[in-house]
Scaffold this active site. Sequence first.
Site, PDB file in Angstrom:
ATOM      1  N   VAL A  39      24.484   8.154  60.411  1.00  0.00           N
ATOM      2  CA  VAL A  39      24.958   9.533  60.602  1.00  0.00           C
ATOM      3  C   VAL A  39      24.200  10.473  59.666  1.00  0.00           C
ATOM      4  O   VAL A  39      23.713  10.073  58.628  1.00  0.00           O
ATOM      5  CB  VAL A  39      26.486   9.661  60.320  1.00  0.00           C
ATOM      6  N   ALA A  63      30.855  10.436  64.699  1.00  0.00           N
ATOM      7  CA  ALA A  63      31.363   9.063  64.680  1.00  0.00           C
ATOM      8  C   ALA A  63      32.210   8.893  63.436  1.00  0.00           C
ATOM      9  O   ALA A  63      32.067   9.639  62.470  1.00  0.00           O
ATOM     10  CB  ALA A  63      30.208   8.060  64.679  1.00  0.00           C
ATOM     11  N   TRP A  99      26.626  -3.906  53.269  1.00  0.00           N
ATOM     12  CA  TRP A  99      27.468  -4.822  54.035  1.00  0.00           C
ATOM     13  C   TRP A  99      27.108  -6.270  53.709  1.00  0.00           C
ATOM     14  O   TRP A  99      26.114  -6.793  54.189  1.00  0.00           O
ATOM     15  CB  TRP A  99      27.289  -4.584  55.533  1.00  0.00           C
ATOM     16  N   HIS A 134      31.104  -4.380  60.644  1.00  0.00           N
ATOM     17  CA  HIS A 134      31.854  -3.156  60.961  1.00  0.00           C
ATOM     18  C   HIS A 134      31.947  -3.031  62.469  1.00  0.00           C
ATOM     19  O   HIS A 134      31.326  -3.800  63.207  1.00  0.00           O
ATOM     20  CB  HIS A 134      31.216  -1.913  60.325  1.00  0.00           C
ATOM     21  N   ARG A 151      33.343  -9.680  56.173  1.00  0.00           N
ATOM     22  CA  ARG A 151      32.417  -9.471  55.050  1.00  0.00           C
ATOM     23  C   ARG A 151      32.358 -10.737  54.199  1.00  0.00           C
ATOM     24  O   ARG A 151      33.384 -11.396  53.989  1.00  0.00           O
ATOM     25  CB  ARG A 151      32.877  -8.303  54.162  1.00  0.00           C
ATOM     26  N   GLN A 182      38.935  -2.682  61.642  1.00  0.00           N
ATOM     27  CA  GLN A 182      38.504  -1.288  61.615  1.00  0.00           C
ATOM     28  C   GLN A 182      38.773  -0.664  62.975  1.00  0.00           C
ATOM     29  O   GLN A 182      38.928  -1.369  63.978  1.00  0.00           O
ATOM     30  CB  GLN A 182      36.986  -1.184  61.365  1.00  0.00           C
TER      31      GLN A 182
END
Length: 344
Positions: free
Chosen positions: A258, A312, A156, A175, A201, A215
Site C-alpha cells: 500500500v 485495503a 512476516w 496474512h 507465523r 485475520q
Amino acid sequence: MLAELEQLKARAFSELDVIDNLKHLEEWRLRYLGRKGSLTLVLRGLSGLPLEERRVVGAAANEIKAALEAGLKQKQDSLKEQSLAVALQKSRIDVTLPGYPVNVGRFHPTTQTIREVCAVFASMGFQVIEGPEVEWDYYNFEALNIPRDHPARDMWATLWVEAPEGENPMLLRTHTSPMQIRLMEKTRPPVRAVIPGKTYRYEATDATHESMFYQIEGLAVDRGITMGDLKGTLFEFARRVFGEERRARFRCDYFPFVEPGVEMAIDCWVCRGKGCRLCGNTGWIEILGAGMVHPQVLRRVDYDPDVYSGFAFGVGVERIPMLRYGIEDIRLFYGNDLRFLKQF
Ligand code: DAH
C-alpha cells in the site's frame, strides 16, 4: 345328580372367587370347562341317562356351564384391569417435574467476531470470501510487492512448506492479503470484499502472539476511490464494533503493498483517552493496518492504476474480543478450555 351339579357349581365359584392371577384362572377353566373338565364330563355322561332325566340334568348342566363361562369372563376382565392398573402405577410419570437441561452449543468467540465484523462490512456492500491457507510464495509475497530477498519479508516470520524440486515455493499464508491478488485476478472492478481466515507465523507464542491466528482482509477497488473512502469506511466499522462514540486516529505506517500505508487506532474506551492499562497509557488502541493499494499491485493484476484506485486493510480477529472483554492472553482462544469458551 342334580345335587352333585349344584355342589360342583358351588365349588367352582368358591375357587373362582379367590383366584388372583391369569395362570390360576386358566387352570380353573381347564378343571371345569376344559375337554376333560368336570362339567364337560357330566355333559358327556348325559347320553347314558334315561330321556326324562337327561332333559332335566342337561338343562341344569347347560345353565351351570353358562354361569361358569360368565364367571370366567368376568374374572378375566377384572384381572386384566388390575394388571393394567399395576402397570400404570409402576410407570407413572410426574409431568410437573422440571425437564433435563439440554446442552446448547455456541460459536467460538473467534467465529462470533468474524461473523459480526463481516456483517458490518456486508452491510456496506462488501462480499465475504475465503481462500487457501497453504499458499504460493507468489501470492503471499511476490505479487504483494515483497520480492524475494527483500528485507520487507522479515515483517512476516514464515512457515515454509516443503515443495518439490523446481516447484515454486509454498508456505502457510502469513496474512490474508494474498487473497487481494487472487480476487483481483479473477474479477474486474468494482471490487469490494472482506476475507476472513487463518494465518500462520513462525513465532514463539506468548500472551499476545500465537503461531496460528485469524485475520480479516478487506479490499475495495474502483474508479475514484480515495483515502477519504478508506477513513470513512474504517471509522464506521470502528464505531459499529467498538461503540458509537469512538474516535479514530490514522498515522503513517509501512506495508509494501500500500502507498500510503496507515495504522488505525481508536480512542481508549476505558480511560477515554487519559491513559490506562488497556491502552498502555497512550489513550489510543491500535486496531488495524490499512492503506491505498499500491499501483504496482494493481499493475500486477492488470488493473490500470491511472483508472482505478483502492484501499485495503487487515485486522487481527482475536484482538477484538481481547480488547472488548479484557482477555489478557491470546493462547486462551485455542487452549480448548470450556471454562473459558463458555463465557462467550
Ligand atoms: N497483511 C498485513 C499484516 O498481516 C496487514 C495489512 C496491512 C493488510 C495493511 C492490509 C493493509 O490490507 O493494507 O501485517
